[in-house]
Design a protein around this motif. Structure first.
Motif, mmCIF file in Angstrom:
data_model
loop_
_atom_site.group_PDB
_atom_site.id
_atom_site.type_symbol
_atom_site.label_atom_id
_atom_site.label_comp_id
_atom_site.label_asym_id
_atom_site.label_seq_id
_atom_site.Cartn_x
_atom_site.Cartn_y
_atom_site.Cartn_z
ATOM 1 N N GLU A 1 5.254 1.112 -7.787
ATOM 2 C CA GLU A 1 5.237 0.507 -6.446
ATOM 3 C C GLU A 1 6.487 0.892 -5.656
ATOM 4 O OE1 GLU A 1 4.879 -3.917 -4.348
ATOM 5 O OE2 GLU A 1 4.720 -3.694 -6.530
ATOM 6 N N LYS A 2 7.616 0.897 -6.330
ATOM 7 C CA LYS A 2 8.864 1.265 -5.667
ATOM 8 C C LYS A 2 8.862 2.742 -5.294
ATOM 9 C CE LYS A 2 13.832 0.575 -6.104
ATOM 10 N NZ LYS A 2 14.929 0.087 -6.982
ATOM 11 N N VAL A 3 8.285 3.587 -6.177
ATOM 12 C CA VAL A 3 8.192 5.018 -5.885
ATOM 13 C C VAL A 3 7.354 5.257 -4.639
ATOM 14 C CG1 VAL A 3 7.287 7.221 -6.722
ATOM 15 C CG2 VAL A 3 8.562 5.737 -8.268
ATOM 16 N N CYS A 4 6.231 4.562 -4.525
ATOM 17 C CA CYS A 4 5.359 4.705 -3.347
ATOM 18 C C CYS A 4 6.069 4.285 -2.070
ATOM 19 C CB CYS A 4 4.097 3.873 -3.545
ATOM 20 S SG CYS A 4 2.980 4.519 -4.816
ATOM 21 N N LYS A 5 6.861 3.214 -2.138
ATOM 22 C CA LYS A 5 7.591 2.772 -0.957
ATOM 23 C C LYS A 5 8.601 3.841 -0.509
ATOM 24 C CE LYS A 5 7.252 -2.235 -1.681
ATOM 25 N NZ LYS A 5 8.025 -3.485 -1.933
ATOM 26 N N ILE A 6 9.280 4.443 -1.472
ATOM 27 C CA ILE A 6 10.258 5.488 -1.141
ATOM 28 C C ILE A 6 9.562 6.696 -0.521
ATOM 29 C CG2 ILE A 6 11.922 7.102 -2.123
ATOM 30 C CD1 ILE A 6 12.604 4.978 -4.210
ATOM 31 N N MET A 7 8.408 7.095 -1.095
ATOM 32 C CA MET A 7 7.671 8.233 -0.566
ATOM 33 C C MET A 7 7.176 7.958 0.846
ATOM 34 S SD MET A 7 5.503 9.394 -3.938
ATOM 35 C CE MET A 7 4.626 10.658 -3.028
#
Length: 228
Positions: A28-34
């Motif tokens: 979820e955090k990776v998607c937010k950064i992307m």
């Protein structure tokens, strides 16, 4: 003062490392950064910016590939057992009087020998005709380069659909596309075909179909020659 600054820097690095490790295991955090990075790219490029590249399906056209391939001179050798290879002509030196010659192919079996030997440009088209009348086309530069000591590659690997022995191999130069091909079958039928037609087949073709004869089924082609 020096020690305290190093301690602060160390603590910051430890916190950064812990945060990055947490990010790696948190989808979820990776998607937010992307999403945030893509939004920044969209903001800098603009929504109405024209695309600079074109996405197309399939492989590049044959003519486009030629622009990237040097048009060097090569020697192509085919053996009776169906091995085929390409060698740069620079591998062979000029032989003077009393020379012993150079080996063009090695590791041959006792029952094998050279059936076809010719020189060409790497941009030329190699046309292989089998005894049952199937025509295969391949740019010369796509034939694997092998050292003189090697037998080469099995021709069936270059033409996976080939099930018959090779009757003739032709080299089509750009200046020879207006020449003709004379075909004589075992049953005595004869046909003259424009060489440029065979030079443009996409994968393989049938000479029997081009001779417009249903009676050609089962016939063999022992004789093929190129004429002007």
């Amino acid at each position: 003062m020096e020690t305290s600054s190093l301690t602060v820097e160390h603590e910051k690095l430890e916190a950064t490392i812990a945060d990055l490790r947490e990010t790696l295991v948190n989808d979820e955090k990776v998607c937010k950064i992307m999403k945030a990075e893509f939004a920044e790219v969209l903001k800098s490029a603009g929504k109405k910016a024209e695309r600079r590249t074109e996405i197309v399906s399939g492989s590049p056209e044959y003519e486009d590939e030629l622009k990237l391939i040097p048009n060097g001179r090569s020697v192509i050798v085919i053996t009776e057992k169906g091995y085929m290879k390409r060698m740069p002509i620079s591998n062979f030196n000029v032989q003077h009087r009393g020379g012993t010659g150079s080996s063009g192919i090695g590791n041959l079996r006792e029952d094998d020998g050279v059936s076809h030997f010719f020189t060409c440009r790497d941009h030329d088209t190699v046309i292989v005709i089998t005894k049952i009348g199937i025509v295969y086309r391949l740019p010369a530069y796509k034939i694997p380069v092998s050292p003189r000591s090697s037998r080469g590659t099995l021709i069936s690997k270059l033409f996976p659909h080939m099930t018959s022995k090779v009757a003739e191999v032709l080299i089509v130069h750009e200046s020879e596309e207006d020449e003709y091909l004379v075909i004589v079958t075992k049953r005595g039928r004869m046909k003259k075909i424009t060489l440029s037609i065979l030079a443009k087949v996409s994968r393989f073709d049938s000479l029997h179909k081009r001779m417009n004869s249903n009676r050609g089924r089962g016939d063999l082609i022992p004789f093929v020659r190129c004429i002007s």
